[in-house]
Scaffold this active site. Structure first.
Site, PDB file in Angstrom:
ATOM      1  N   HIS A 273       0.833  -1.224   0.000  1.00  0.00           N
ATOM      2  CA  HIS A 273       0.000   0.000   0.000  1.00  0.00           C
ATOM      3  C   HIS A 273       0.864   1.270   0.000  1.00  0.00           C
ATOM      4  CE1 HIS A 273      -3.271  -2.744   0.538  1.00  0.00           C
ATOM      5  NE2 HIS A 273      -2.903  -3.071   1.759  1.00  0.00           N
ATOM      6  N   ASP A 324      -4.779  -8.585  -3.275  1.00  0.00           N
ATOM      7  CA  ASP A 324      -5.071  -8.343  -1.854  1.00  0.00           C
ATOM      8  C   ASP A 324      -6.316  -9.075  -1.362  1.00  0.00           C
ATOM      9  OD1 ASP A 324      -5.283  -7.309   0.699  1.00  0.00           O
ATOM     10  OD2 ASP A 324      -4.956  -5.232   0.132  1.00  0.00           O
TER      11      ASP A 324
HETATM   12  C1  NGQ Z   1      -5.292  -7.922   6.207  1.00  0.00           C
HETATM   13  N1  NGQ Z   1      -6.048  -6.089   4.856  1.00  0.00           N
HETATM   14  O1  NGQ Z   1      -4.298  -8.296   6.822  1.00  0.00           O
HETATM   15  O2  NGQ Z   1      -6.055  -8.682   5.618  1.00  0.00           O
HETATM   16  C2  NGQ Z   1      -5.546  -6.454   6.148  1.00  0.00           C
HETATM   17  C3  NGQ Z   1      -6.536  -6.075   7.219  1.00  0.00           C
HETATM   18  C4  NGQ Z   1      -5.101  -5.110   9.012  1.00  0.00           C
HETATM   19  C5  NGQ Z   1      -5.716  -4.909   4.366  1.00  0.00           C
HETATM   20  N2  NGQ Z   1      -4.873  -4.187   5.028  1.00  0.00           N
HETATM   21  C6  NGQ Z   1      -5.988  -6.244   8.584  1.00  0.00           C
HETATM   22  N3  NGQ Z   1      -6.217  -4.482   3.237  1.00  0.00           N
HETATM   23  O3  NGQ Z   1      -4.479  -4.451   8.212  1.00  0.00           O
HETATM   24  O4  NGQ Z   1      -5.056  -4.911  10.220  1.00  0.00           O
HETATM   25 ZN    ZN Z   2      -2.917  -7.167   2.731  1.00  0.00          ZN
END
Ligand code: NGQ
Ligand code: ZN
Length: 457
Positions: A273, A324
């Site tokens: 990101h 993602d």
């Molecule tokens: C994840 N997803 O690890 O799946 C994360 C959410 C977080 C994104 N960052 C959980 N899009 O970042 O705490």
């Molecule tokens: Zn991720």
């Protein structure tokens, strides 16, 4: 089963490292390209295909989230955000057992291949059983990811995730995070098991991923880095403005600054990101040689914000793309969404084309190929001698491609076509997709449907 190994493939044209070439024959041995000839007629035995491009790397996936697609789009009681989506994701993941994870990953990986991705970087943080206890084999779910890769044929860079805390300053993890968390010793056991599972795969790679500066402390990141054994290191960073605020409150530094303070970020690293950066951070990331791991469809879906792509490129920054959350799996659409986000924000066109006269599609494609291959430690990028034959052909008769040649084939695919533009997909010389359809699609779809009927019941 994949169709048998051809000894040579002939393409009407192909995108080679030096540019487009016409009437190209590749000779293959053991899944590798061993000779490339251009401007040749097909020999009697050659399979003949339309325009060929290298398979793209998908540098960031959480495969299990594919099963949530379309199930988090109803408005909640308060203000919906990334953080409320994350709560929904935590509730969903509780329902999945090991068989479910494997079936969902197989669907996601199959769709990746069908869209033109030939390698996936699986940022794998779902480690434990639904009650939060470790499986008998701590790498049980890593092995399920490897099994799904083997089943579908996609090349795998497995990035087992270290996850220990709910927020900056080593906050204790929450109940919804119990399937993700390990201490450093527990993580070493996951890594050892993951290495065994991936060793069985052709061209498999293992790296590591401290989940984020929220979930891993600086000391923990330092402690786990040797477990990468020289492999890639991925981390989520600065995706949401709240993370920037929390990081500033914790240490007086912004997340990307903080990461550079505590870790030896270099070209082995991939910053997922990296949305919210100051100009100085953008310059620093670009100058480090690390790859920015952009996930445009998910970033749009979650309301993250826009990566400063124009500034990054001006400083020589590298990027790749990832699917993602897998809310929609499509290689061309990731590139299209990346460019369109920039156009909308800057009220400009052809933002990511490198210079006057350059094709936007070509420059997006080249950057994502090189950046993705670097971030996933792929054996090679592109159609070249010695590389695995990871190849995608386009349907030259598609209305958005017909009568195109050269870079406008990429522009037509990325900006003008829906799903149907991909024709064949080969991985290590084996063909897995014909007429845009994975050879095992029906079986894999049925397995996924059974999981959905169970977990949504
Ligand atoms: C994840 N997803 O690890 O799946 C994360 C959410 C977080 C994104 N960052 C959980 N899009 O970042 O705490
Ligand atoms: Zn991720």
């Amino acid at each position: 089963m994949p169709s048998s190994l051809p000894r040579s493939l002939w393409f009407a044209r192909a995108l080679l490292p030096g540019g487009w070439a016409g009437r190209v024959r590749l000779r293959l041995a053991a899944g590798r390209i061993c000779a490339i000839e251009a401007n040749v007629d097909p020999a009697g035995q050659d399979e003949r295909h339309g325009p060929a491009v290298p398979g793209l790397p998908n540098l960031h996936s959480h495969a299990f989230q594919r099963a949530m697609a379309g199930r988090a789009e109803a408005r909640g009681p308060g203000a919906d955000s990334f953080w409320t989506w994350r709560e929904a994701m935590y509730r969903f993941v509780d329902r999945l057992d090991a068989d479910d994870v494997e079936a969902i990953a197989a669907l996601a990986f199959m769709e990746m291949l069908e869209s033109g991705f030939t390698r996936v970087g699986e940022f794998h943080y779902l480690h434990h059983a639904p009650d939060g206890t470790a499986y008998g084999d701590p790498g049980e779910l890593a092995a399920r990811i490897a099994a799904a890769a083997a089943d579908t044929g996609i090349a795998l860079t497995l990035l087992p995730v270290f996850y220990a805390h709910a927020g900056f300053g080593g906050l204790p993890p929450g109940h919804g995070q119990r399937r993700f968390v390990n201490d450093v010793d527990g993580f070493a056991a996951v890594m050892a098991s993951a290495r065994r599972a991936v060793a069985a795969l052709e061209d498999g790679v293992v790296g590591i991923a401290p989940h984020s500066l929220r979930a891993a402390t600086g000391a923990e990141i330092g402690a786990i880095l040797p477990l990468a054994q020289g492999g890639p290191v991925h981390i989520h960073v600065a995706e949401q403005t709240k993370e920037v605020e929390d990081c500033l409150a914790f240490c007086g530094r912004r997340p990307v600054e903080r990461l550079f303070d505590i870790a030896p970020v270099d070209r082995r690293w991939c910053l997922i990101h990296a949305t919210h950066m100051s100009e100085a951070e953008t310059r620093r990331l670009a100058g480090s040689g690390a790859v920015a791991g952009l996930c445009p469809i998910t970033e749009a879906n979650l309301g993250d914000g826009l990566f400063p792509a124009r500034d990054s490129l001006a400083h020589g920054g590298r990027f790749g793309v990832g699917t993602d959350s897998n809310v929609l799996v499509d290689a061309a659409e990731e590139l299209r969404t990346l460019e369109y986000g920039q156009r909308l924000a800057l009220r400009a066109r052809n933002v990511l084309a490198g210079a006057a006269g350059r094709s936007t599609g070509r420059d997006l494609f080249d950057a994502a190929l090189a950046g993705g291959a670097q971030a996933l430690a792929a054996p090679a990028a592109g159609i070249r001698v010695g590389a695995p034959a990871d190849i995608v052909t386009l349907d030259a008769a598609h209305p958005s491609l017909v009568a195109h040649a050269g870079d406008t084939l990429l522009d037509g695919w990325i900006f003008g076509a829906r799903g149907g533009a991909v024709d064949g997909v080969w991985r290590a010389g084996r063909k897995y997709v014909t007429n845009g359809v994975h050879h095992e699609r029906e079986r894999i779809r049925r397995g996924f449907a059974r999981v959905m009927e169970k977990v949504l019941a």
